[in-house]
Design an enzyme around this catalytic site. Sequence first.
Site, mmCIF file in Angstrom:
data_model
loop_
_atom_site.group_PDB
_atom_site.id
_atom_site.type_symbol
_atom_site.label_atom_id
_atom_site.label_comp_id
_atom_site.label_asym_id
_atom_site.label_seq_id
_atom_site.Cartn_x
_atom_site.Cartn_y
_atom_site.Cartn_z
ATOM 1 N N THR A 17 0.803 -1.224 0.000
ATOM 2 C CA THR A 17 0.000 0.000 0.000
ATOM 3 C C THR A 17 0.838 1.276 0.000
ATOM 4 O O THR A 17 0.287 2.374 -0.044
ATOM 5 C CB THR A 17 -0.953 0.022 1.216
ATOM 6 O OG1 THR A 17 -0.171 -0.085 2.423
ATOM 7 C CG2 THR A 17 -1.936 -1.133 1.160
ATOM 8 N N GLY A 18 2.154 1.147 0.055
ATOM 9 C CA GLY A 18 3.023 2.319 -0.026
ATOM 10 C C GLY A 18 3.066 2.872 -1.439
ATOM 11 O O GLY A 18 2.546 2.270 -2.388
ATOM 12 N N ILE A 96 13.810 -5.045 -4.262
ATOM 13 C CA ILE A 96 14.189 -3.886 -5.074
ATOM 14 C C ILE A 96 14.999 -2.869 -4.262
ATOM 15 O O ILE A 96 15.848 -2.168 -4.796
ATOM 16 C CB ILE A 96 12.918 -3.201 -5.636
ATOM 17 C CG1 ILE A 96 12.017 -4.221 -6.351
ATOM 18 C CG2 ILE A 96 13.278 -2.048 -6.547
ATOM 19 C CD1 ILE A 96 12.655 -4.924 -7.529
ATOM 20 N N THR A 97 14.756 -2.802 -2.988
ATOM 21 C CA THR A 97 15.292 -1.752 -2.116
ATOM 22 C C THR A 97 16.811 -1.629 -2.145
ATOM 23 O O THR A 97 17.532 -2.625 -2.130
ATOM 24 C CB THR A 97 14.838 -2.010 -0.666
ATOM 25 O OG1 THR A 97 13.424 -2.201 -0.646
ATOM 26 C CG2 THR A 97 15.211 -0.848 0.245
ATOM 27 N N GLU A 98 17.274 -0.375 -2.138
ATOM 28 C CA GLU A 98 18.705 -0.070 -2.065
ATOM 29 C C GLU A 98 19.056 0.369 -0.645
ATOM 30 O O GLU A 98 18.221 0.883 0.084
ATOM 31 C CB GLU A 98 19.037 1.060 -3.051
ATOM 32 C CG GLU A 98 20.500 1.450 -3.094
ATOM 33 C CD GLU A 98 20.798 2.524 -4.122
ATOM 34 O OE1 GLU A 98 21.985 2.844 -4.301
ATOM 35 O OE2 GLU A 98 19.847 3.043 -4.740
ATOM 36 N N TYR A 159 18.553 -2.304 -19.385
ATOM 37 C CA TYR A 159 17.530 -1.824 -20.312
ATOM 38 C C TYR A 159 18.125 -1.560 -21.700
ATOM 39 O O TYR A 159 17.473 -1.796 -22.717
ATOM 40 C CB TYR A 159 16.866 -0.548 -19.786
ATOM 41 C CG TYR A 159 16.389 -0.624 -18.361
ATOM 42 C CD1 TYR A 159 16.037 -1.841 -17.776
ATOM 43 C CD2 TYR A 159 16.285 0.518 -17.575
ATOM 44 C CE1 TYR A 159 15.602 -1.912 -16.461
ATOM 45 C CE2 TYR A 159 15.849 0.460 -16.263
ATOM 46 C CZ TYR A 159 15.514 -0.758 -15.705
ATOM 47 O OH TYR A 159 15.090 -0.818 -14.403
ATOM 48 N N HIS A 247 26.976 2.200 -7.501
ATOM 49 C CA HIS A 247 26.560 1.110 -6.624
ATOM 50 C C HIS A 247 27.525 0.934 -5.462
ATOM 51 O O HIS A 247 28.716 1.199 -5.584
ATOM 52 C CB HIS A 247 26.491 -0.215 -7.400
ATOM 53 C CG HIS A 247 25.375 -0.263 -8.383
ATOM 54 N ND1 HIS A 247 25.408 -1.047 -9.508
ATOM 55 C CD2 HIS A 247 24.181 0.377 -8.413
ATOM 56 C CE1 HIS A 247 24.281 -0.882 -10.190
ATOM 57 N NE2 HIS A 247 23.528 -0.029 -9.545
#
Length: 293
Positions: A17-18, A96-98, A159, A247
């Site tokens: 829900t974020g 996914i979080t960094e 990509y 990174h």
Amino acid sequence: MAILIDKNTKVICQGFTGGQGTFHSEQALAYGTQLVGGVSPNKGGTTHLGLPVFNTVREAVENTGVTATVIYVPASFCKDAIIEAIDAGIQLIVCITEGIPTLDMLKVKQKLNETGVVMIGPNCPGVITPDECKIGIMPAHIHKKGKVGIVSRSGTLTYEAVKQTTDEGFGQSTCVGIGGDPIPGSSFIDILERFQQDPETEAIVMIGEIGGSAEEEAAIFIKDNVTKPVVAYIAGITAPKGKRMGHAGAIISGGKGTAVEKIAALEAAGVTCVKSLAEIGEALRKLLKSSKN
């Protein structure tokens, strides 16, 4: 076939829900991904995007039969979210979080090794099997179902490789962003092994970068185990030593982990290394043509 995910993969979203969870869940649903619900503590029993919200991953598993999860929660909460998913019986975790603390990832890595659960990420774009299932933040429209497997430490460079393989008419079997952190859930080798075993994958594109020894280890594995043509690009050939380049894992330390070393190791293993991302499509075309002759 493809690898890791297909049209039958049932997915939930942790952090559903974020803001990030909502946006990327909408994108996944529009793509046709079987997103069957989400987890947001204290919001169980409600609905979001027309799907059920659960308080815990275990509740989601019991009610939906889900086997994969995508995690969009703040870095400080990721360790608990990942371990909760493992304990609930989830087989594939995409984080996914960094910025997850290194000590947290060490604990996660130990748990993954003990259980055999597959994790992609953290700090990654996710996984996509074109026209079947999208778990992550990648732009869906550039992908096309096909025969090239792509594995990368970088999101945006992935990509570019995808766009070229689409434009060349090859398409992709599955694209996996393993992430740019020092301690990833899955390594190049983990994904290369799956691509080698996948009958739909005829060639592999590997995108690495400076720092660590993942590419050198992959080169050894490729030499001994991979029979399919591999094209590689290593980012950071002009990077100065000791400076982090984007990174957390992209840093040359102690003179090790340079692009030159990585390219040399890969070429010694029979990999075609390109000097520019723009050359990936042409290199693949030549390799696939020669492999058929």
